[in-house]
Design a protein around this motif. Structure first.
Motif: not given
Length: 290
Positions: A145, A172, A248, A168-169, A149, A165, A214, A240, A244-245, A152
């Motif tokens: 992940y 999570t 984006f 998101l960081y 990340y 982004m 997400l 997660l 994320t995979s 992405g």
């Protein structure tokens, strides 16, 4: 992300902003601060941190007596998941930060907080970066992940979506919660490394606790100066990774057309575990106004 190291000059950094840890230069006092923080937080996290965090600490032997030597840590970590820890002097540009993650390199500062500031730190130090972040990098799915990340994040530079982004960081990697068979637990490094927020995030009535989504997370502003007003909860690290995979690009194109959320917002479509009173945030706002 790592922060300014007062003992290194910018010109000492390589082109990718890495520097030597210089582990031999740590003082006995600094090693003692690590031990104090480690022992205190291990007691605090019983029944609160995700089991994978404890497992990672054990696999990497991060309690060997002082500040970890990255040369030893990396031997074990790279063998487990292909990750290494690299040292940087301070805040580095987004591009280089994402490139390190995309290539399975976790960036860490090397300074440790002062003994009289154990509970208050405006900037993350090596205890936050290593005790908080690195243990989960021993777990294959979370390690994947983090790489996804970073990939992405590099793509976000093409779409001016760094802000999304970062959210998101934040929600999570830094302040995430996870459901386990034993109950809700902490996996975010910002909470794991904080004595006070580890209690607040799981049991206080003030914050919202909402299931992870997400795009919802990427549309939600956060608190960088105090406890969070909302925590997002996952069911598994696979959740997660699955989120994320994907490419984006369509998400980055869509986000500017959607409304954003404040740190305390609850949306109609949210899966809400706990609707917070926001009492703590309100009390802090009142105190600042008076």
């Amino acid at each position: 992300m790592p922060v300014n190291d007062p003992i290194v000059a910018e010109q000492d950094a390589a082109a990718d902003f890495t520097i030597e840890q210089k582990w031999d230069l740590y003082s006995q006092e600094e090693h003692g601060i690590w031990r104090t923080l480690y022992d205190r937080q291990m007691k605090e996290l019983v029944g609160q941190a995700a089991p994978e965090h404890f497992r990672g600490l054990e696999l990497l032997n991060l309690n060997e007596g002082g500040i970890p030597d990255f040369r030893r840590v990396n031997e074990k970590l790279e063998a487990l998941t292909g990750w290494t820890v690299v040292t940087v002097p301070g805040l580095i540009p987004e591009k280089e930060f994402y490139e390190h993650l995309a290539n399975r390199r976790f960036v860490s500062g090397r300074f440790i907080r002062d003994a009289h500031k154990l509970d208050y730190l405006p900037e993350p130090d090596i205890f936050h970066d290593v005790f908080g972040h690195v243990p989960l990098l021993t777990q294959p799915v979370f390690a994947d992940y983090m790489q996804a990340y970073g990939q992405g994040g590099l793509r976000s530079l093409e779409f001016d979506s760094i802000k999304n982004m970062a959210r998101l960081y934040w929600y999570t990697v830094e302040f995430g919660l996870i459901n386990t068979p034993e109950g809700r637990r902490i996996y975010g490094a910002g909470i794991v490394s904080s004595k006070t927020e580890s209690r607040f995030s799981l049991s206080d009535d003030s914050p919202n606790r909402i299931h992870f989504d997400l795009q919802r997370v990427m549309r939600t502003d956060y608190r960088y100066d105090d406890f969070q007003q909302t925590y997002f909860v996952i069911d598994s690290y696979d959740e997660l990774m699955d989120a994320t995979s994907q490419d984006f690009a369509p998400i980055y194109e869509r986000l500017p057309t959607l409304p954003e959320y404040t740190p305390s917002s609850i949306a109609p479509e949210d899966r809400v575990y706990h609707r917070g009173t926001q009492a703590y945030a309100l009390s802090q706002a009142d105190a600042q106004a008076s």
